[in-house]
Every structure is written in structure tokens, then in C-alpha cells.
Design an enzyme around this catalytic site. Structure first.
Site: not given
Ligand SMILES: Cc1cc2nc3c(=O)[nH]c(=O)nc-3n(C[C@H](O)[C@H](O)[C@H](O)COP(=O)(O)OP(=O)(O)OC[C@H]3O[C@@H](n4cnc5c(N)ncnc54)[C@H](O)[C@@H]3O)c2cc1C
Length: 379
Positions: A45, A213
Site C-alpha cells: 500500500h 487487495y
Molecule cells: C509482509 C510485509 C508487508 C508489507 N507491506 C507494506 C505496505 O503495504 N506498505 C509499506 O509502506 N510497507 C510495507 N512493508 C514494510 C516494507 O516492506 C519495509 O518497511 C520497507 O521495505 C523498508 O525499506 P528499506 O529500504 O528501509 O529496507 P529494505 O526494503 O529491506 O531494503 C534494504 C536493501 O538493502 C540491501 N542490503 C542489505 N544489506 C546490505 C549490505 N550489507 N550491502 C549492500 N546492500 C545491502 C538489501 O538487499 C535491500 O535491497 C511490508 C513488509 C512486510 C514484511
């Protein structure tokens, strides 16, 4: 010497950070451990609070064109189907909160975010192994043995963040006691039922739920994600295969619509939900955190990625206020202006109460992070 901004992690938060920095005129590089991004089978979402940011980035219309636009978020009793709440979205959201509420496939969203970036911004196969703040710069060492330096480093590397580890030490996240089962369903599978598959509905009972959804405007893909109490699964990695049998057992007695969804699911995966209590600091020296690296949460409010993207806006604004060389002031300002809201969302999401009853979501959806006045001196 020219400032070099390194972003570790090119997920939804890191990609937003890169897009916003580039729009503000900064160069940056994203180091991503994955060899490439794949279209992982899951929906997401995006609330009006973040659609407004995508407008600023020039991608709102394209996203809106292929996303699903629910008119309501419905909450229903899992057993009887009685409505517990009907939260108005659709045109109401556009009018009240200034932007639409959409649901979409997360791979499609991510792809669009990445297309905005200057070609070559994301360096794949770069898994950060070690980071050293040397005072004048930061030395990044990757698992392939290569090294890079940066003026500042933004840890957008998710719940198992290396940057968080450098700031606060090794500490695995805690298992929440719940797993989420995820599955995509082909839209044509649903036509064999004489049932109403609503655009955005959460089926609830006391200790579990199923959120459902569409992930596209064409309604050719329906998606569910559950929250089910579960002993800690014993495996490495983010997810493991599940089965219809497991889900039929978990949702025994639930409404016939839920039974039809389980029956129609193709591949079902199971994701342990892990999280952390709020961190005592968000930055140190030349390094700063955002998104799940900083405030991971159970996903029940559908705002984890939205918070990561809001973080990216605030961090870009603060760096713009101070200039990159005054990064310490910028990082402090960023934390002061983000911690309260991100922690509030984290707490509600973990408690899994959001929109279960008829409540007013205006404080969340109507928030304009691009223009909210910056506050100083709180922390
Ligand atoms: C089941 C589920 C449903 C969800 N639904 C929603 C929703 O509807 N709406 C919403 O807003 N959020 C939702 N979320 C939450 C959302 O997915 C996360 O909060 C979001 O993806 C976080 O983004 P980020 O960029 O902080 O981290 P991440 O998406 O975890 O990205 C981290 C990135 O860093 C990379 N990485 C990790 N370690 C290293 C390293 N050492 N060196 C280089 N690269 C590295 C990874 O490969 C990855 O690409 C959901 C989560 C889950 C589990």
C-alpha cells in the site's frame, strides 16, 4: 574535494533517497548487495502521505495509472464478515489528504523508482562487509574485496543493517511471535466464485488477520498477506515455503471469501516478522540510518516503506538546510524531525490496531513532509 554520498541498500527507501538527492542536485551512489532486483511476489500500500512525495519526484501519475485505487479500507470480522470499519479512500483521500491511496505490486513500484535515477547510480553485487569512519571520510569494504570512500554514508540496508551494527553493535532483531503468509492470485481464478472480492479489505479475529487487495489497475492480480501467531521458524533467510493446508488450518472457520482465497493461491510463502525497539541513536559521525535499518516494524499498518520514503525526504531537506559539510547538524535535525512520527507509526503497527475500528487517519495520510516546518532543539 567533491562530496561523495554513499547509500547502502537500494530497496524502496534507498531508491527514494537516491532520487531525492539527485533531484536536489547531489551526486550519490547506491551500493546494493543483490546481483539484480527481481519482481518479488508481493503487494504494497502507498498512502497519500507518500504519493505526494512521488508527485515531487515526477512519478505519481505513472504509478497511479497502473495501481489499484481502493475506495475504502474495509475491516471485517473474519468469521461473520460483519464490517468493523469502512475508512474512506478513493476520491475522498484525494480531496482530504491531497493525493490518492493506492495498492500496487512492490516490484512494479520499485522498478519505476529506479528508472528515475541517473543511469549507473546503483552498483549491484556490492555487499558491504565493513565500514570505518576515519574522521575525514568513510571507508567502505565490500565482500568482493573492493573498497570505496564516501563523505557521508546513509544506511538504507534494512533490518539487518551493517550500518546500524557499526553504530550500535551486533544485535539480531527480535522475533515478534507472528509470521505473515503471502500469496498472489490470478484475477481470473476469482471469477469462478459468486463472491465479492473487495479492493482492499482486512479480515480480523482476535489474534490473526488476512489483508487482501489488488496490485494493479487491471485487477489481474489479487494479493494477500496474513499475520498469524507462530513459534519462531527455524531457518536462515527472509522467507520459507508454506502451503494451503497450513493456511486452511490457521483460518479454520473464517468467512467463505477467505477460504476461496486460500483455495486460489498459487505459491504461498511464510515470512517471520522481526523488529527492534526504537534505537537510542540514528546517526554517529558520518553515518546515518533510515527506513527498516532505523525503525523496523511489523507490517500491519502498511507504512514501513512509507516511513522509509518519508525519512528520505526529511534527510534530503536537512542536508539541504546545512550543506553536506555540516552533516552532523543535518543528522541531528533529521532525527529531531522524524523520531516522534516514525516511533508512533512503529508502535501502532506493532500493536496491529490500525483502522480496525472507525478512526480518523488524517494525521498519517494528510502529513506533508515536503513542506512541514522543521523544528529544532527537540530530540
Ligand atoms: C509482509 C510485509 C508487508 C508489507 N507491506 C507494506 C505496505 O503495504 N506498505 C509499506 O509502506 N510497507 C510495507 N512493508 C514494510 C516494507 O516492506 C519495509 O518497511 C520497507 O521495505 C523498508 O525499506 P528499506 O529500504 O528501509 O529496507 P529494505 O526494503 O529491506 O531494503 C534494504 C536493501 O538493502 C540491501 N542490503 C542489505 N544489506 C546490505 C549490505 N550489507 N550491502 C549492500 N546492500 C545491502 C538489501 O538487499 C535491500 O535491497 C511490508 C513488509 C512486510 C514484511
Amino acid at each position: 574535494m567533491k562530496d561523495r554520498i554513499a547509500i547502502i541498500g537500494g530497496g524502496l527507501g534507498g531508491a527514494a533517497m537516491a532520487g531525492l538527492l539527485q533531484k536536489a542536485g547531489h551526486d550519490c551512489v547506491v551500493y546494493e548487495q543483490a546481483p539484480a532486483f527481481t519482481r518479488l511476489g508481493a503487494g504494497i500500500h502507498i498512502g497519500p502521505n507518500v504519493m505526494r512525495i512521488f508527485r515531487h519526484l515526477g512519478m505519481e501519475q505513472q504509478l497511479a495509472d497502473f495501481a489499484s485505487h481502493p475506495d475504502y479500507w474495509f475491516s471485517r470480522d473474519g468469521f461473520t464478515g460483519d464490517y468493523l470499519s469502512r475508512i474512506k479512500l478513493g476520491e475522498f483521500a484525494v480531496k482530504e489528504y491531497g493525493a490518492p491511496y493506492i495498492t500496487v505490486h512492490r516490484g512494479d513500484l520499485h522498478e519505476l523508482q529506479l528508472k528515475l535515477l541517473t543511469p549507473g547510480t546503483v552498483r549491484f553485487n556490492k555487499c558491504l562487509e565493513h565500514v570505518e569512519d576515519r574522521g575525514d571520510d568513510v571507508l567502505l569494504t565490500f565482500t568482493d574485496g573492493s573498497q570505496e570512500t564516501a563523505s557521508i554514508v546513509i544506511g538504507a540496508d534494512g533490518i539487518n543493517s551493517r550500518i546500524r551494527e557499526a553504530l550500535l553493535g551486533v544485535e539480531p532483531p527480535q522475533y515478534s511471535g507472528w509470521v505473515g503468509h503471502r500469496a498472489l492470485i490470478r484475477g481470473d481464478q476469482l471469477r469462478r466464485y459468486n463472491l465479492d472480492f473487495e479492493k482492499c479489505v482486512k479480515w480480523w479475529s482476535e489474534d490473526r488477520h488476512m489483508m487482501v487487495y489488488y496490485t494493479s489497475a487491471k485487477q489481474d492480480e489479487y494479493y494477500f498477506v496474513t499475520g498469524v501467531p507462530h513459534p519462531e521458524p527455524d531457518f536462515e533467510g527472509a522467507f520459507i515455503d508454506s502451503s494451503k493446508e497450513e493456511l486452511f488450518a490457521a483460518f479454520e472457520g473464517y468467512h467463505e471469501t477467505v477460504q476461496a482465497l486460500i483455495e486460489s493461491a498459487e505459491t504461498i510463502t511464510k515470512w517471520p516478522f522481526r523488529n527492534r525497539t526504537p534505537l537510542p541513536l540514528w546517526s554517529s559521525g558520518r553515518m546515518v540510518l533510515l527506513g527498516d535499518a532505523c525503525h523496523p516494524m511489523k507490517p500491519h499498518m502498511a507504512q514501513g516503506a512509507c516511513m522509509a520514503i518519508e525519512d528520505a525526504v526529511m534527510l534530503t531537506r536537512c542536508l539541504g538546510e546545512t550543506g553536506i559539510s555540516e552533516y552532523a547538524t543535518a543528522f541531528a535535525l533529521y532525527e529531531q524531525n522524524r523520531k516522534e512520527r516514525a516511533s508512533r507509526v512503529q508502535a501502532i503497527s506493532n500493536a496491529n490496531t490500525w483502522l480496525r475500528t472507525q478512526e480518523d487517519p488524517a494525521w498519517l495520510f494528510g502529513y506533508d513532509i515536503l513542506n512541514v516546518p522543521l523544528t529544532e532543539g527537540r530530540g
